[in-house]
Structures are given as C-alpha cells and as structure tokens.
Design a protein around this motif. Structure first.
Motif, PDB file in Angstrom:
ATOM      1  N   THR A 173      -2.595  -5.315  -5.944  1.00  0.00           N
ATOM      2  CA  THR A 173      -2.985  -4.654  -4.706  1.00  0.00           C
ATOM      3  C   THR A 173      -4.500  -4.504  -4.625  1.00  0.00           C
ATOM      4  N   ASP A 174      -4.976  -3.669  -3.693  1.00  0.00           N
ATOM      5  CA  ASP A 174      -6.432  -3.577  -3.481  1.00  0.00           C
ATOM      6  C   ASP A 174      -7.065  -2.372  -4.169  1.00  0.00           C
ATOM      7  N   HIS A 179      -3.584   6.120  -8.543  1.00  0.00           N
ATOM      8  CA  HIS A 179      -4.592   7.155  -8.785  1.00  0.00           C
ATOM      9  C   HIS A 179      -3.971   8.540  -8.617  1.00  0.00           C
ATOM     10  N   ASP A 182      -4.733   9.291  -3.085  1.00  0.00           N
ATOM     11  CA  ASP A 182      -5.197   8.089  -2.390  1.00  0.00           C
ATOM     12  C   ASP A 182      -6.729   8.049  -2.443  1.00  0.00           C
ATOM     13  N   ARG A 184      -8.776   6.445  -0.898  1.00  0.00           N
ATOM     14  CA  ARG A 184      -9.427   6.369   0.424  1.00  0.00           C
ATOM     15  C   ARG A 184      -9.613   7.750   1.030  1.00  0.00           C
TER      16      ARG A 184
HETATM   17  P1  ADP Z   1      -0.620  -3.756  -0.432  1.00  0.00           P
HETATM   18  O1  ADP Z   1      -0.921  -4.440   0.841  1.00  0.00           O
HETATM   19  O2  ADP Z   1      -1.241  -4.393  -1.630  1.00  0.00           O
HETATM   20  O3  ADP Z   1       0.844  -3.482  -0.625  1.00  0.00           O
HETATM   21  P2  ADP Z   1      -0.975  -0.995   0.347  1.00  0.00           P
HETATM   22  O4  ADP Z   1      -1.983  -0.702   1.399  1.00  0.00           O
HETATM   23  O5  ADP Z   1       0.454  -0.980   0.735  1.00  0.00           O
HETATM   24  O6  ADP Z   1      -1.382  -2.372  -0.340  1.00  0.00           O
HETATM   25  O7  ADP Z   1      -1.147  -0.006  -0.898  1.00  0.00           O
HETATM   26  C1  ADP Z   1      -2.419   0.169  -1.494  1.00  0.00           C
HETATM   27  C2  ADP Z   1      -3.107   1.385  -0.892  1.00  0.00           C
HETATM   28  O8  ADP Z   1      -2.375   2.551  -1.247  1.00  0.00           O
HETATM   29  C3  ADP Z   1      -4.475   1.670  -1.420  1.00  0.00           C
HETATM   30  O9  ADP Z   1      -5.465   0.930  -0.730  1.00  0.00           O
HETATM   31  C4  ADP Z   1      -4.635   3.170  -1.229  1.00  0.00           C
HETATM   32  O10 ADP Z   1      -5.400   3.490  -0.095  1.00  0.00           O
HETATM   33  C5  ADP Z   1      -3.211   3.649  -0.990  1.00  0.00           C
HETATM   34  N1  ADP Z   1      -2.816   4.762  -1.852  1.00  0.00           N
HETATM   35  C6  ADP Z   1      -2.185   5.894  -1.441  1.00  0.00           C
HETATM   36  N2  ADP Z   1      -1.980   6.713  -2.450  1.00  0.00           N
HETATM   37  C7  ADP Z   1      -2.471   6.127  -3.552  1.00  0.00           C
HETATM   38  C8  ADP Z   1      -2.538   6.497  -4.930  1.00  0.00           C
HETATM   39  N3  ADP Z   1      -2.059   7.666  -5.366  1.00  0.00           N
HETATM   40  N4  ADP Z   1      -3.108   5.638  -5.791  1.00  0.00           N
HETATM   41  C9  ADP Z   1      -3.606   4.450  -5.384  1.00  0.00           C
HETATM   42  N5  ADP Z   1      -3.564   4.041  -4.075  1.00  0.00           N
HETATM   43  C10 ADP Z   1      -3.011   4.866  -3.171  1.00  0.00           C
END
Ligand code: ADP
Ligand code: ASP
Ligand code: MG
Length: 413
Positions: A173-174, A179, A182, A184
């Motif tokens: 993922t990105d 974490h 989130d 972001r």
């Molecule tokens: P993908 O397209 O790779 O499935 P998503 O957008 O569905 O990616 O999931 C990744 C995103 O999840 C991250 O960019 C982040 O903003 C969000 N996110 C929400 N909660 C968390 C967390 N606890 N840890 C990491 N990322 C999180």
C-alpha cells in the motif's frame, strides 16, 4: 512449492511506471522460488471516477449495474499487469473474479465470499505462470457480478491466500504499515511492528481503511499471516498475528476516526418484549449493517433505542424506520448525520483500568462534547461533532502517547 499472495492497492498501480515497479516485486518473489498470485485494485482513483460517472447519469444507480461497472477497474489493472510481466519476459495470466469462480452472495456493493475455485489457479501456477486476480469482485449464483465493498481487494487477497494454502499474504500500500492512527489525519502516528487480528479488525471496522475488515476476519479464521507494507520502499511493515501475551502490556494500540456515520434515535418506543427485535429485523432485511446499538429503559412503559450506521445506508434506514415507527408507538425519531466516531483500541484494555477516564478527560480538555459512548472488551468509542473529528483524534492520540512506539511510551493507563 510455497505460494505467496501479493496485493497491490490503487496507488501502487496508479500508472504504467508503478505497475512496472510492482511487477519487479512480483518477479523478485517468483525468482526466490515462490508460486506468485497477484491481486490488484483499480488504478489510482478509478473506482471513485466510475462512481462519479454513474451518479452523473443516475443519482440512485441500480446496485447490480454499479457492481458491473466498478468491477471493470480491477479487470483493467490485472490485464495491464500481466502485459507488463510478459514484456519483462515472464509468463503471466490474469483472471476476473468470475473466471476463478469467486462465488459470493447477492448483496450487491457489499457481497460476501462463499467459495473460490482454487484448482484453476493451482493449475496455472503449476505451469510456471504468475497468476493475477482482479480484486474486489465476485459473482453470485446467478452469474451477476458483485463487489465486496470499498477496499475489498484486501479481502480477495486474504481469501485467496486461505483458499490456496499460501505461506504469506503481503498487502502493498502507500504507507509503511499499520500505524497507531491514520498518518494522514495524525501526522505523528508511528508504525506498529505487529498487531493482533482482533485489534486491527476493530480498527478497520472503525474507519482505519488500511485493511478491509472482512480480510482480517478471513486471516484470523484461516491463520493467514498478513504483512502490510509499502510498495514504495523495502522496509518491513506490520505483521498481523494472533495475540501473544506481550500484547496485553500495550493498553492502547491505535486510535481511529470514522466520519461517514449517522446516528438514529428512536425515542419513547413501547417498552415490551420483541420491539428491539422488530427494529433490527427490518434493518437486516434491508441488508443494513448496524455499527453500535444503545437501548435504555426510561420508564416501565418506554425505552429509547439509538443506533449508528454508515451514512450510505441512511436513506434505506429512514424508510425502514418510517414504516415501523407506528408499530413501536415511537414518540420521536431524531437523526444526526453530522457526527464522527473517535475510538481507541487495544487488547491490553481487558486487563488495565483507567482507559475510559483518560479518553474522556482528553476530550474534555480539548473542549469536545461527547454525544454517546459505546465500548467493547478492547475498544472505547465516542461520538462527537464531525467538525471536531480531527481535533478529537489528536487529543486522544496525544493522551495515549500514540506518537511513540509502544516501547517508548512512558505510562500505562
Ligand atoms: P490501498 O489503495 O493500497 O488499498 P488504502 O487507501 O485503502 O490503500 O489504505 C491505505 C491508507 O489507509 C493510508 O494511505 C492511510 O491514509 C489509511 N489509514 C487509515 N488508518 C490507518 C492506520 N492506522 N495505519 C496506516 N494507514 C491508515
Ligand atoms: N477499487 C476498490 C476501491 O477503491 C477496491 C479496493 O481498492 O480495494 O474501493
Ligand atoms: Mg484499500
């Protein structure tokens, strides 16, 4: 031969360059001796764009047609991915959900997987091919294309890993991993080395989109080792595992905020056996997933029933409530569509006290009013005003030192 499932999310395959880069990762696993199954999402924001296209033509599109449309995003990615692998000299073949008989129920836009034809994939792997499967989609018993809900490619990947008896399932993922919140929304959130299935299941159900909740359920049920990691660097990410005793020492592992919620209060419902069952039977019939339920007896004759739902179900719920409120002799219906739910999650809460006090205190100090509170064994959630959601998340994260790794924290609560 051991099998690895590698799933690439939308941002990891957003353009040709990124697909090529993802292909290199796949080749690396293939060269190291794995049979590789790749699950991919739609490129970049394509799912959102397709939804916008649909809404332009019809503000309330038939869900069957929506699924038919949305599934095309993932189909494009896997065929392009297979072409990229072919260009790099590797034999690859892509499949849609239908082609691998990923059978689901018929709950369009939020279908659940019932079975998968693993044989078809095994045969291709045994021919030395890299197999690509379009994420997020399946087919019902009548041959209609279904989708698994937003973020559902994770579920395709973990379900495939379970069905194929894979050694590992990597979710690319990105972000660098799961974490404490989130990153972001709370910039100082830190990566967790590991997290239990139960904790990430709670977090995912409470708005942490980094994993699709159903994917975690599959992982826990079928013992799939899931590694959530970045597709942009080589660092180790987060391992999702069964609970180990040391995890109990970490009182709070993470915090979440969920904004797309609505709360319905049915005030003054007749206080007699069967009324709660009637309400939730209606909602189940309409395939509405209810997040939290609070019922309180206010007198021997009357009770108040409140529940929280995803905002996309609000119109359906309003309709269901309208139909049943006479039968319940309900005195008033209040709807809030301006709420957010902030939660803290941790298996250590089972054995440590003081978490509730700490959380409510942090919100009070930030001058944030709590509308309602719900708890489970390993989480506490507070409903707050949507426009205070980020502020509430930050207050809670700082109170529990979620800007530090569990080892660096100074206190237990
Ligand atoms: P993908 O397209 O790779 O499935 P998503 O957008 O569905 O990616 O999931 C990744 C995103 O999840 C991250 O960019 C982040 O903003 C969000 N996110 C929400 N909660 C968390 C967390 N606890 N840890 C990491 N990322 C999180
Ligand atoms: N493309 C789908 C979505 O955007 C599924 C996924 O990415 O997992 O929700
Ligand atoms: Mg996702």
């Amino acid at each position: 031969m051991a099998i690895i499932v590698q799933k690439f999310g939308g941002t990891s395959v957003a353009d040709a360059g990124k697909i090529r880069r993802a292909a290199q990762r796949v080749i690396k696993a293939f060269k190291s001796g794995y049979q590789v199954v790749v699950v991919a999402s739609a490129r970049g924001q394509q799912t959102d764009e397709l939804i916008a296209d649909a809404l332009e033509l019809n503000p309330d599109p038939p869900e069957r047609e929506l699924d038919q449309l949305l599934s095309t995003g993932e189909q494009q990615t896997v065929s392009l991915f297979a072409m990229a692998l072919d260009a790099l000299g590797y034999d690859a073949i892509s499949f849609t959900g239908n082609q691998i008989r990923m059978i689901t129920d018929n709950a369009f836009t939020k279908a659940r997987i019932k079975s998968i034809d693993a044989e078809r994939i095994h045969k291709q792997l045994d021919k030395g091919r890299i197999v690509l499967v379009a994420g997020f989609q399946g087919v019902d018993e009548d041959g209609n294309i279904t989708t698994l809900g937003r973020g559902g490619s994770d579920t395709t990947a973990v379900a495939l890993a379970a069905a194929l008896g894979a050694d590992k399932c990597e979710i690319y993922t990105d972000v660098d991993g799961i974490h404490t919140a989130d990153p972001r929304l709370f910039k100082r959130a830190v990566k967790l080395e590991q997290i239990s299935y139960d904790e990430i299941l709670e977090m995912a159900s409470l708005g942490a989109v980094v994993m699709h909740p159903r994917a975690v359920e599959f992982g826990k049920k079928y013992d799939v080792r899931i590694h959530v990691r970045s597709s942009f660097n080589e660092k180790n990410g987060t391992i999702i595992t069964h609970e180990v005793p040391q995890m109990e020492d970490i009182v709070v592992s993470g915090a979440t905020v969920q904004k797309d919620m609505a709360k319905i209060d049915l005030v003054g419902v007749d206080n007699k056996p069967g009324n709660a069952a009637k309400i939730f039977a209606r909602l189940a019939n309409a395939k509405v997933v209810v997040c939290d339920i609070i019922q309180t007896e206010v007198s021997s004759e009357k009770a108040n029933v409140s529940f929280i739902i995803g905002i996309s179900d609000l119109a359906t719920v309003r309709e269901a409530v309208e139909k049943i409120k006479g039968e319940l002799n309900c005195e008033g219906v209040f709807v809030r569509d301006d709420i957010a739910e902030v939660s803290v999650v941790g298996v250590g809460m089972r054995t440590h006290y003081g978490v509730a006090e700490k959380m409510f205190g942090a919100l009070a100090e930030a001058n944030i009013n709590i509308d309602s509170i719900t708890t489970s064994e390993i989480r506490i959630s507070c409903v707050v005003d949507k426009n205070q959601a980020e502020k509430a998340l930050e207050a809670v994260c700082l109170a529990f030192e979620l800007d530090r790794t569990p080892q660096q924290r100074t206190k237990k609560y």
